[in-house]
Design a protein around this motif. Structure first.
Motif, PDB file in Angstrom:
ATOM      1  N   LYS A   7       4.469  -1.562  -0.396  1.00  0.00           N
ATOM      2  CA  LYS A   7       4.205  -0.686   0.744  1.00  0.00           C
ATOM      3  C   LYS A   7       3.007   0.220   0.476  1.00  0.00           C
ATOM      4  CE  LYS A   7       8.732  -0.676   2.823  1.00  0.00           C
ATOM      5  NZ  LYS A   7       9.873   0.089   3.291  1.00  0.00           N
ATOM      6  N   GLU A   8       2.608   0.329  -0.789  1.00  0.00           N
ATOM      7  CA  GLU A   8       1.429   1.129  -1.158  1.00  0.00           C
ATOM      8  C   GLU A   8       0.162   0.281  -1.122  1.00  0.00           C
ATOM      9  OE1 GLU A   8       4.337   1.143  -3.055  1.00  0.00           O
ATOM     10  OE2 GLU A   8       5.003   2.966  -2.030  1.00  0.00           O
ATOM     11  N   HIS A   9       0.278  -0.969  -0.679  1.00  0.00           N
ATOM     12  CA  HIS A   9      -0.841  -1.886  -0.444  1.00  0.00           C
ATOM     13  C   HIS A   9      -1.436  -2.511  -1.697  1.00  0.00           C
ATOM     14  CE1 HIS A   9      -0.506  -0.675   3.693  1.00  0.00           C
ATOM     15  NE2 HIS A   9      -0.574   0.584   3.302  1.00  0.00           N
ATOM     16  N   GLU A  10      -0.620  -2.674  -2.738  1.00  0.00           N
ATOM     17  CA  GLU A  10      -1.038  -3.482  -3.875  1.00  0.00           C
ATOM     18  C   GLU A  10      -0.516  -4.905  -3.673  1.00  0.00           C
ATOM     19  OE1 GLU A  10      -0.820   0.673  -5.160  1.00  0.00           O
ATOM     20  OE2 GLU A  10       0.859  -0.605  -4.612  1.00  0.00           O
ATOM     21  N   TRP A  11      -1.226  -5.871  -4.242  1.00  0.00           N
ATOM     22  CA  TRP A  11      -0.733  -7.243  -4.283  1.00  0.00           C
ATOM     23  C   TRP A  11      -0.533  -7.621  -5.733  1.00  0.00           C
ATOM     24  CZ3 TRP A  11      -3.745 -10.527  -7.113  1.00  0.00           C
ATOM     25  CH2 TRP A  11      -5.111 -10.236  -7.222  1.00  0.00           C
ATOM     26  N   VAL A  21      -2.929  -8.111 -10.567  1.00  0.00           N
ATOM     27  CA  VAL A  21      -2.674  -7.042  -9.598  1.00  0.00           C
ATOM     28  C   VAL A  21      -3.984  -6.523  -9.016  1.00  0.00           C
ATOM     29  CG1 VAL A  21      -1.692  -4.715  -9.297  1.00  0.00           C
ATOM     30  CG2 VAL A  21      -0.598  -6.338 -10.872  1.00  0.00           C
ATOM     31  N   GLY A  22      -3.954  -6.218  -7.719  1.00  0.00           N
ATOM     32  CA  GLY A  22      -5.106  -5.613  -7.048  1.00  0.00           C
ATOM     33  C   GLY A  22      -4.646  -4.890  -5.799  1.00  0.00           C
ATOM     34  N   ILE A  23      -5.609  -4.438  -5.003  1.00  0.00           N
ATOM     35  CA  ILE A  23      -5.262  -3.810  -3.730  1.00  0.00           C
ATOM     36  C   ILE A  23      -5.475  -4.827  -2.613  1.00  0.00           C
ATOM     37  CG2 ILE A  23      -5.753  -1.472  -4.540  1.00  0.00           C
ATOM     38  CD1 ILE A  23      -8.341  -1.565  -2.786  1.00  0.00           C
ATOM     39  N   SER A  24      -4.727  -4.667  -1.543  1.00  0.00           N
ATOM     40  CA  SER A  24      -4.793  -5.635  -0.453  1.00  0.00           C
ATOM     41  C   SER A  24      -6.093  -5.510   0.340  1.00  0.00           C
ATOM     42  CB  SER A  24      -3.609  -5.437   0.487  1.00  0.00           C
ATOM     43  OG  SER A  24      -3.755  -4.228   1.195  1.00  0.00           O
ATOM     44  N   VAL A  64      -3.812   3.576  -7.698  1.00  0.00           N
ATOM     45  CA  VAL A  64      -3.289   2.222  -7.575  1.00  0.00           C
ATOM     46  C   VAL A  64      -2.062   2.183  -8.473  1.00  0.00           C
ATOM     47  CG1 VAL A  64      -3.740  -0.229  -7.986  1.00  0.00           C
ATOM     48  CG2 VAL A  64      -5.579   1.267  -7.155  1.00  0.00           C
ATOM     49  N   TYR A  65      -0.940   1.743  -7.914  1.00  0.00           N
ATOM     50  CA  TYR A  65       0.324   1.749  -8.637  1.00  0.00           C
ATOM     51  C   TYR A  65       0.659   0.344  -9.126  1.00  0.00           C
ATOM     52  CZ  TYR A  65       0.549   6.221  -6.300  1.00  0.00           C
ATOM     53  OH  TYR A  65       0.243   7.486  -5.851  1.00  0.00           O
ATOM     54  N   SER A  66       1.350   0.282 -10.240  1.00  0.00           N
ATOM     55  CA  SER A  66       1.779  -1.012 -10.748  1.00  0.00           C
ATOM     56  C   SER A  66       3.010  -1.469  -9.971  1.00  0.00           C
ATOM     57  CB  SER A  66       2.122  -0.918 -12.238  1.00  0.00           C
ATOM     58  OG  SER A  66       2.442  -2.194 -12.735  1.00  0.00           O
ATOM     59  N   PRO A  67       2.964  -2.650  -9.370  1.00  0.00           N
ATOM     60  CA  PRO A  67       4.118  -3.136  -8.604  1.00  0.00           C
ATOM     61  C   PRO A  67       5.353  -3.398  -9.471  1.00  0.00           C
ATOM     62  CG  PRO A  67       2.134  -4.359  -8.040  1.00  0.00           C
ATOM     63  CD  PRO A  67       1.818  -3.545  -9.253  1.00  0.00           C
ATOM     64  N   VAL A  68       5.122  -3.715 -10.749  1.00  0.00           N
ATOM     65  CA  VAL A  68       6.193  -4.035 -11.685  1.00  0.00           C
ATOM     66  C   VAL A  68       5.858  -3.440 -13.052  1.00  0.00           C
ATOM     67  CG1 VAL A  68       6.866  -6.183 -10.513  1.00  0.00           C
ATOM     68  CG2 VAL A  68       5.128  -6.232 -12.307  1.00  0.00           C
ATOM     69  N   SER A  69       6.839  -3.469 -13.938  1.00  0.00           N
ATOM     70  CA  SER A  69       6.630  -2.987 -15.305  1.00  0.00           C
ATOM     71  C   SER A  69       6.038  -4.096 -16.168  1.00  0.00           C
ATOM     72  CB  SER A  69       7.964  -2.549 -15.911  1.00  0.00           C
ATOM     73  OG  SER A  69       8.551  -1.530 -15.131  1.00  0.00           O
TER      74      SER A  69
END
Length: 123
Positions: A7-11, A21-24, A64-69
């Protein structure tokens, strides 16, 4: 290879126990011309939802947030040297970092591409 979104727009593109990982594309459109990118260093341990990188545009600066650990195994120096790559190819060559996943179960909380598109239409 499976791609998920936040929801923070990272893929995040997952291949086995590794992920990119990047931004959408939606996010880069909202930001406008990207002028600065800071990426995490290899070896850094990231937590799901934790700050991982910074992207600045002529309009705003965003975390930019990490979607996973996981552990950062590679960062994209090319976007540090030429931040405009993020605008040209956000979901391809404009990736930010690669991770060795810590917990594949965290992926279940992310959105599919179709779910993400529907989410963006509500914004």
């Amino acid at each position: 290879m499976t791609v998920y979104f936040t929801k923070e727009h990272e893929w995040i593109r997952v291949e086995g126990d590794r992920a990119t990982v990047g931004i959408s594309d939606h996010a880069q459109h909202q930001l406008g011309d990207v002028v600065f990118v800071e990426v995490p260093a290899a070896g850094m341990q990231l937590r799901a939802g934790g700050e991982a990188a910074v992207v600045e545009s002529v309009k705003a600066a965003s975390d930019v947030y990490s979607p996973v650990s996981g552990e950062v195994i590679e960062s994209n120096q090319a976007i540090v040297d030429d931040p405009s790559i993020v605008n040209r190819d956000a979901e391809g060559e404009g990736w930010f970092f690669k991770l060795m996943l810590s917990d594949n179960h965290e992926l279940s909380s992310l959105m599919s591409a179709d779910e993400y598109r529907a989410y963006c239409e509500t914004l």
